[in-house]
Design a protein around this motif. Sequence first.
Motif, PDB file in Angstrom:
ATOM      1  N   THR A 233     -18.450  49.376 -25.629  1.00  0.00           N
ATOM      2  CA  THR A 233     -19.036  49.790 -27.098  1.00  0.00           C
ATOM      3  C   THR A 233     -18.317  51.036 -27.649  1.00  0.00           C
ATOM      4  OG1 THR A 233     -21.055  50.689 -26.297  1.00  0.00           O
ATOM      5  CG2 THR A 233     -21.066  48.217 -26.755  1.00  0.00           C
ATOM      6  N   PHE A 234     -18.095  51.138 -28.968  1.00  0.00           N
ATOM      7  CA  PHE A 234     -17.655  52.312 -29.605  1.00  0.00           C
ATOM      8  C   PHE A 234     -18.533  52.715 -30.788  1.00  0.00           C
ATOM      9  CE2 PHE A 234     -14.199  49.772 -27.980  1.00  0.00           C
ATOM     10  CZ  PHE A 234     -13.483  50.416 -27.020  1.00  0.00           C
ATOM     11  N   GLN A 235     -18.597  54.211 -31.000  1.00  0.00           N
ATOM     12  CA  GLN A 235     -19.089  54.522 -32.334  1.00  0.00           C
ATOM     13  C   GLN A 235     -18.994  56.003 -32.667  1.00  0.00           C
ATOM     14  OE1 GLN A 235     -23.533  54.369 -32.218  1.00  0.00           O
ATOM     15  NE2 GLN A 235     -23.795  54.687 -34.433  1.00  0.00           N
ATOM     16  N   ARG A 236     -18.445  56.204 -33.811  1.00  0.00           N
ATOM     17  CA  ARG A 236     -17.791  57.426 -34.240  1.00  0.00           C
ATOM     18  C   ARG A 236     -19.288  58.278 -34.332  1.00  0.00           C
ATOM     19  NH1 ARG A 236     -13.271  57.718 -38.582  1.00  0.00           N
ATOM     20  NH2 ARG A 236     -14.328  59.583 -38.943  1.00  0.00           N
ATOM     21  N   LEU A 242     -13.995  52.772 -37.780  1.00  0.00           N
ATOM     22  CA  LEU A 242     -13.197  53.127 -36.311  1.00  0.00           C
ATOM     23  C   LEU A 242     -12.237  51.799 -36.093  1.00  0.00           C
ATOM     24  CD1 LEU A 242     -13.053  55.150 -34.162  1.00  0.00           C
ATOM     25  CD2 LEU A 242     -14.481  53.632 -32.613  1.00  0.00           C
ATOM     26  N   LEU A 243     -11.005  52.145 -36.296  1.00  0.00           N
ATOM     27  CA  LEU A 243     -10.135  51.039 -35.985  1.00  0.00           C
ATOM     28  C   LEU A 243      -9.437  51.152 -34.563  1.00  0.00           C
ATOM     29  CD1 LEU A 243      -8.113  48.872 -37.035  1.00  0.00           C
ATOM     30  CD2 LEU A 243      -6.464  50.803 -37.781  1.00  0.00           C
ATOM     31  N   VAL A 244     -10.149  49.877 -33.834  1.00  0.00           N
ATOM     32  CA  VAL A 244      -9.541  49.782 -32.196  1.00  0.00           C
ATOM     33  C   VAL A 244      -8.399  49.045 -32.087  1.00  0.00           C
ATOM     34  CG1 VAL A 244     -10.549  49.265 -30.092  1.00  0.00           C
ATOM     35  CG2 VAL A 244     -12.100  50.307 -31.800  1.00  0.00           C
ATOM     36  N   THR A 245      -7.488  49.526 -31.169  1.00  0.00           N
ATOM     37  CA  THR A 245      -6.377  48.514 -31.075  1.00  0.00           C
ATOM     38  C   THR A 245      -6.039  48.512 -29.839  1.00  0.00           C
ATOM     39  OG1 THR A 245      -5.278  49.576 -33.183  1.00  0.00           O
ATOM     40  CG2 THR A 245      -3.684  48.587 -31.442  1.00  0.00           C
ATOM     41  N   PRO A 246      -6.335  47.460 -29.026  1.00  0.00           N
ATOM     42  CA  PRO A 246      -5.885  47.393 -27.436  1.00  0.00           C
ATOM     43  C   PRO A 246      -4.457  46.849 -27.259  1.00  0.00           C
ATOM     44  CG  PRO A 246      -7.185  45.273 -28.310  1.00  0.00           C
ATOM     45  CD  PRO A 246      -6.786  46.341 -29.506  1.00  0.00           C
ATOM     46  N   MET A 273     -15.562  45.644 -27.627  1.00  0.00           N
ATOM     47  CA  MET A 273     -14.369  45.127 -27.318  1.00  0.00           C
ATOM     48  C   MET A 273     -14.836  44.492 -25.795  1.00  0.00           C
ATOM     49  SD  MET A 273     -10.909  46.910 -25.664  1.00  0.00           S
ATOM     50  CE  MET A 273     -11.691  47.462 -24.260  1.00  0.00           C
ATOM     51  N   ARG A 274     -14.358  43.138 -25.762  1.00  0.00           N
ATOM     52  CA  ARG A 274     -14.710  42.104 -24.679  1.00  0.00           C
ATOM     53  C   ARG A 274     -13.641  41.795 -24.012  1.00  0.00           C
ATOM     54  NH1 ARG A 274     -19.363  40.853 -21.687  1.00  0.00           N
ATOM     55  NH2 ARG A 274     -19.042  38.708 -20.885  1.00  0.00           N
ATOM     56  N   ILE A 275     -13.446  42.016 -22.613  1.00  0.00           N
ATOM     57  CA  ILE A 275     -12.357  41.561 -21.653  1.00  0.00           C
ATOM     58  C   ILE A 275     -12.927  40.543 -20.669  1.00  0.00           C
ATOM     59  CG2 ILE A 275     -10.769  42.407 -20.141  1.00  0.00           C
ATOM     60  CD1 ILE A 275     -11.153  45.196 -21.111  1.00  0.00           C
ATOM     61  N   GLN A 276     -12.485  39.312 -21.094  1.00  0.00           N
ATOM     62  CA  GLN A 276     -12.957  38.266 -20.288  1.00  0.00           C
ATOM     63  C   GLN A 276     -12.124  38.244 -18.979  1.00  0.00           C
ATOM     64  OE1 GLN A 276     -15.194  36.635 -21.336  1.00  0.00           O
ATOM     65  NE2 GLN A 276     -15.175  36.010 -23.409  1.00  0.00           N
ATOM     66  N   GLN A 277     -12.598  37.247 -18.080  1.00  0.00           N
ATOM     67  CA  GLN A 277     -12.143  37.201 -16.653  1.00  0.00           C
ATOM     68  C   GLN A 277     -10.721  36.717 -16.872  1.00  0.00           C
ATOM     69  OE1 GLN A 277     -15.506  34.881 -14.899  1.00  0.00           O
ATOM     70  NE2 GLN A 277     -15.747  36.509 -13.455  1.00  0.00           N
ATOM     71  N   PHE A 282     -11.240  40.447 -26.824  1.00  0.00           N
ATOM     72  CA  PHE A 282     -11.666  40.395 -28.119  1.00  0.00           C
ATOM     73  C   PHE A 282     -12.375  41.651 -28.706  1.00  0.00           C
ATOM     74  CE2 PHE A 282     -11.581  36.483 -25.863  1.00  0.00           C
ATOM     75  CZ  PHE A 282     -11.109  35.418 -26.708  1.00  0.00           C
ATOM     76  N   LEU A 283     -12.264  41.857 -30.011  1.00  0.00           N
ATOM     77  CA  LEU A 283     -12.855  42.788 -30.655  1.00  0.00           C
ATOM     78  C   LEU A 283     -13.973  42.226 -31.756  1.00  0.00           C
ATOM     79  CD1 LEU A 283      -9.449  45.014 -31.635  1.00  0.00           C
ATOM     80  CD2 LEU A 283     -11.060  45.159 -29.649  1.00  0.00           C
ATOM     81  N   ASN A 284     -14.928  43.121 -31.729  1.00  0.00           N
ATOM     82  CA  ASN A 284     -16.070  42.863 -32.617  1.00  0.00           C
ATOM     83  C   ASN A 284     -16.370  44.051 -33.404  1.00  0.00           C
ATOM     84  OD1 ASN A 284     -16.958  39.975 -31.956  1.00  0.00           O
ATOM     85  ND2 ASN A 284     -16.844  40.768 -29.917  1.00  0.00           N
TER      86      ASN A 284
END
Length: 284
Positions: A233-236, A242-246, A273-277, A282-284
Motif C-alpha cells: 500500500t502507498f499514501q503520500r 500518487l501515480l504508481v508505475t511498476p 499494488m498486488r503481486i500474484q503468485q 495489479f494496481l488499485n
Amino acid sequence: MTYQKLRKFTEIFGAVCGGLLISVPAISQTAVAQQPTSATPQQSTAKINPCPSIFYEEPHNSRVIVPQGCPPNALTQRLANQGLLPTARTTTSSPYQAGVGGETPQAGATTLNPCPRIFYEEPFNSRNVVPQGCPPNAFSQGQQPQGNISSQGVPVTPQSSTSRTTTTQTPSASQQQAPSTTIALANGKVDVKLINDTGARVTYQVIGDTEARSLEGKSNVMLQGISTPVTVTFQREDGGLLLVTPQASAEQSGMLEVTLNEATDLAQDTKAMRIQQNGSVFLN
C-alpha cells in the motif's frame, strides 16, 4: 590719578564683556549637543495574507491544498469529500503544498487519517487493501490469507466475515482488470525497488510483512525476498495524489521497479499494488 582709575575700569569692563561674548556660542553649542535625537520610527511589520488569491487560480486551484482556516479551493474540496485530507492540520502562515514544485512539508505538520472512508466506498471497497489497524473492507476480507485479518487488530464476527467472503470470492466481470505488468518470480519471491520521484514523503507497507514505513522524496529503497501473493500500500503524507508505475527490471531478474510520481488526475491515483503468485501485477 582719576585718568588711571578710568583706564583700569575700562580695561576690566572690556575683559568682562569679551568673556561674555566668547561663552555665549559655547553655551549654545552645549545646549544643542544635549538635545535628544529624534527617535527612529519603528519599522512596521508587514502582515502576511494567509489566504492569497493564487490558491484559487490555476494550476494551484487544482494542485495545492489551502492552509487551514482558508476557504477551500477545488483540490481541497475534492479531497475533503473523499476523506483523504488529514484529520488535523497545524495552522501555519506558510502555504500547505500538495505536489507543486516538489516541496516537502515540514515534519510533524500533518496528522494523516489512517483509515479514510474512501477505502469503504466503491470501487475501492472491493479493490483496495485497507492499512493495518483499520477495519477490513470487502477486498481485505477476500484477499488476505486465512488468519491474517486478525493481525490488523480489528475483531471480526463470524457472521460478517462469512458474509463478506462470500460476496468477494467471485468478483463480477466489471471488477476484472488486466495486469499492469508481469514479472518472472524466483521461487515465488520478488524483490521490489521503490523509487520515490515526488518531492513528498510517501508511507508504504508490505501487508503481512512490514509495518508502515516512510520513504523520503527523491529517494529509493529495496525490499528483498518478498513472498507472493503480496499487497503493498502507498499514501503520500501531504495528502496529494500518487501515480504508481511498476516495471520488471532489465538489469536484475526477479526484481520489480516501482516508480512513484505525482498525479494530477484522481483517476490515476493509486493506493495499493498486488503481486500474484504467477507474477501478475495489479494496481488499485
